[in-house]
Design an enzyme around this catalytic site. Structure first.
Site, short mmCIF file in Angstrom:
data_model
loop_
_atom_site.label_atom_id
_atom_site.label_comp_id
_atom_site.label_asym_id
_atom_site.label_seq_id
_atom_site.Cartn_x
_atom_site.Cartn_y
_atom_site.Cartn_z
N ARG A 14 0.94 -1.01 0.03
CA ARG A 14 0.22 -0.02 -0.12
C ARG A 14 0.87 1.34 0.00
NH1 ARG A 14 -0.39 4.62 2.55
NH2 ARG A 14 -0.21 3.33 4.62
N CYS A 240 4.45 9.53 0.47
CA CYS A 240 3.03 9.77 0.44
C CYS A 240 2.98 10.69 -0.75
CB CYS A 240 2.68 10.42 1.67
SG CYS A 240 0.81 10.99 1.59
P1 HMG Z 1 -13.16 14.35 -1.82
O1 HMG Z 1 -13.11 14.83 -3.22
O2 HMG Z 1 -13.33 15.06 -0.68
O3 HMG Z 1 -14.65 13.15 -1.55
O4 HMG Z 1 -12.04 13.41 -1.46
P2 HMG Z 1 -15.79 13.21 -2.35
O5 HMG Z 1 -16.58 12.21 -1.38
O6 HMG Z 1 -16.44 14.08 -2.86
O7 HMG Z 1 -15.57 12.07 -3.46
C1 HMG Z 1 -14.90 12.33 -4.73
C2 HMG Z 1 -14.78 11.37 -5.53
O8 HMG Z 1 -14.16 10.11 -5.41
C3 HMG Z 1 -16.04 10.83 -6.15
O9 HMG Z 1 -16.19 10.31 -7.38
C4 HMG Z 1 -16.23 9.55 -5.21
O10 HMG Z 1 -17.26 8.93 -5.65
C5 HMG Z 1 -14.90 9.05 -5.11
P3 HMG Z 1 -16.81 11.22 -8.58
O11 HMG Z 1 -18.09 11.39 -8.52
O12 HMG Z 1 -15.77 12.54 -8.45
O13 HMG Z 1 -16.73 10.31 -9.82
N1 HMG Z 1 -14.65 8.31 -3.65
C6 HMG Z 1 -14.31 7.19 -3.73
N2 HMG Z 1 -13.85 6.30 -4.61
C7 HMG Z 1 -13.56 5.15 -4.21
N3 HMG Z 1 -13.24 4.78 -2.99
C8 HMG Z 1 -13.26 5.63 -2.16
C9 HMG Z 1 -14.04 6.89 -2.35
N4 HMG Z 1 -14.63 7.94 -1.74
C10 HMG Z 1 -14.80 8.88 -2.59
N5 HMG Z 1 -13.43 5.26 -0.72
C11 HMG Z 1 -11.22 11.23 -0.50
C12 HMG Z 1 -11.79 12.55 -0.32
C13 HMG Z 1 -10.84 10.82 1.03
C14 HMG Z 1 -12.18 10.30 -1.14
C15 HMG Z 1 -9.95 11.44 -1.41
O14 HMG Z 1 -9.11 12.73 -1.04
C16 HMG Z 1 -9.07 10.32 -1.14
O15 HMG Z 1 -9.25 9.13 -1.40
N6 HMG Z 1 -7.87 10.65 -0.76
C17 HMG Z 1 -6.97 9.35 -0.50
C18 HMG Z 1 -5.37 10.05 -0.22
C19 HMG Z 1 -4.57 8.97 -0.05
O16 HMG Z 1 -4.99 7.84 -0.11
N7 HMG Z 1 -3.34 9.21 0.34
C20 HMG Z 1 -2.39 8.27 0.68
C21 HMG Z 1 -2.48 7.65 1.87
S1 HMG Z 1 -2.25 8.62 3.36
C22 HMG Z 1 -0.51 8.09 3.85
O17 HMG Z 1 0.08 7.62 2.98
C23 HMG Z 1 0.07 8.40 5.14
C24 HMG Z 1 0.21 7.03 6.07
O18 HMG Z 1 1.05 6.10 5.40
C25 HMG Z 1 0.68 7.26 7.10
C26 HMG Z 1 2.02 8.29 7.13
O19 HMG Z 1 2.92 7.99 6.59
O20 HMG Z 1 1.80 9.37 7.72
C27 HMG Z 1 -1.03 6.30 6.18
MG MG Z 2 3.26 6.35 5.29
#
Ligand code: HMG
Ligand code: MG
Length: 297
Positions: A14, A240
């Protein structure tokens, strides 16, 4: 200070692959997870059910979950930002979910388009629903030491987020050094504050390794504070997408080597990790950051 047996969580499929470029073939991801399943690791974060527009690399997570050969005793977990993500994780038969927020407002906004309070409200219904379905829940708190946009983050800000999450009864916290900049004294300062709010058994530390401090941080946390939960990524791949300049997670091989050389019990076979890293390097067509993945043991 007693030094408990280690609980190591592999996050490579992931966190490692979420910035690898959209072209990592699904079969390469499946092969990576299957190779990791043979290493003795107890948990593998296998994918993310997030918006494919936000992180296209994770768009095939359902297929990855469907095709992996699940080894008995291994937990295959998934990152989930909201109810839609939970639905997909349940359908994929993930064994555990991880919700995520941050200790810094700017990072959280860029990462998941929500303030800290909004993100917690978003996953408020997700936690009990996952628990009703029998899944344990992890909560990530990113930018727990430094934010790429706001700079140094105070330990109190992390404790504050934990206090807001505690009423939800999440099982564990993974405390993220998202940009890989923390040094051992930063880890000590945070643990001094955090362990007053949560017992060490419910803490995992998630170090990225941009400044090469991650192994030193992990050893200090284990040896001085009895923290035994650590996340790492075989091969040291990743980063990230919303933390510019941040390098991969600490390499699982480096952590396993450091703990084993210091008398720690990991239950993980280093050669099996190397085999998993070699397979991934071949699929990506480039060497991986971890030196230990290439050293002859
Ligand atoms: P948004 O635009 O505010 O939310 O995104 P929304 O509800 O308006 O949805 C936008 C679009 O995404 C819509 O589709 C939804 O259906 C779709 P459209 O109508 O435009 O075609 N959608 C989804 N599709 C699939 N699965 C879902 C989902 N939810 C909405 N679950 C949202 C908000 C949270 C969805 C978006 O910003 C997002 O998915 N972000 C993910 C970011 C991410 O994964 N970042 C990396 C991971 S975090 C990390 O790496 C840190 C970590 O490792 C720890 C560390 O290192 O500190 C964990
Ligand atoms: Mg991380």
């Amino acid at each position: 200070m007693t030094r408990p047996a280690l609980r190591l969580v592999e996050v490579g499929p992931r966190d490692g692959l979420q910035t690898a470029g959209a072209k990592v073939p699904t079969e390469a991801k499946v092969a990576f997870v299957d190779a990791l399943s043979l290493s003795g690791l107890g948990e593998i974060e296998t994918g993310a059910f997030v918006s494919p527009k936000a992180v296209p690399e994770m768009a095939d997570s359902a297929e990855v979950f469907a095709r992996i050969a699940r080894a008995p005793g291994v937990l295959y977990s998934a990152l989930v930002p909201n109810e839609k993500g939970l639905e997909a994780a349940l359908k994929a038969k993930a064994g555990k979910i991880a919700v995520f927020t941050a200790a810094s407002e700017t990072f959280n906004k860029k990462n998941i388009n929500a303030s800290i309070a909004e993100s917690i409200a978003r996953f408020a219904p997700v936690v009990p629903a996952a628990k009703t379905a029998g899944l344990p829940v992890r909560a990530y708190i990113s930018t727990a030491f430094f934010c790429p946009y706001e700079g140094k983050v105070a330990p109190e800000a992390v404790v504050e987020v934990v206090k807001r999450l505690e009423p939800m009864s999440v099982d564990e916290y993974s405390i993220g050094d998202t940009i890989g900049r923390a040094a051992p004294d930063d880890a000590r300062r945070l643990l001094d504050a955090l362990l007053k709010a949560v017992p060490s058994e419910r803490i995992f530390l998630h170090f990225h390794d941009t400044y090469g401090m991650a192994v030193a941080n992990a050893l200090a946390a284990w040896q001085e504070f009895g923290v035994s939960g650590f996340d790492a990524s075989t091969g040291g791949v990743g980063g990230c997408p919303y933390a510019p300049g941040a390098s991969g997670n600490v390499a699982m091989e480096d952590l396993v080597f450091a703990f084993q050389a210091s008398g720690g019990k990991t239950g993980v076979d280093l050669k099996a990790l190397q085999a998993a890293a070699a397979g991934l390097a071949a699929s990506l067509g480039r060497p991986l950051p971890s030196r230990l993945s290439r050293i002859r043991l």
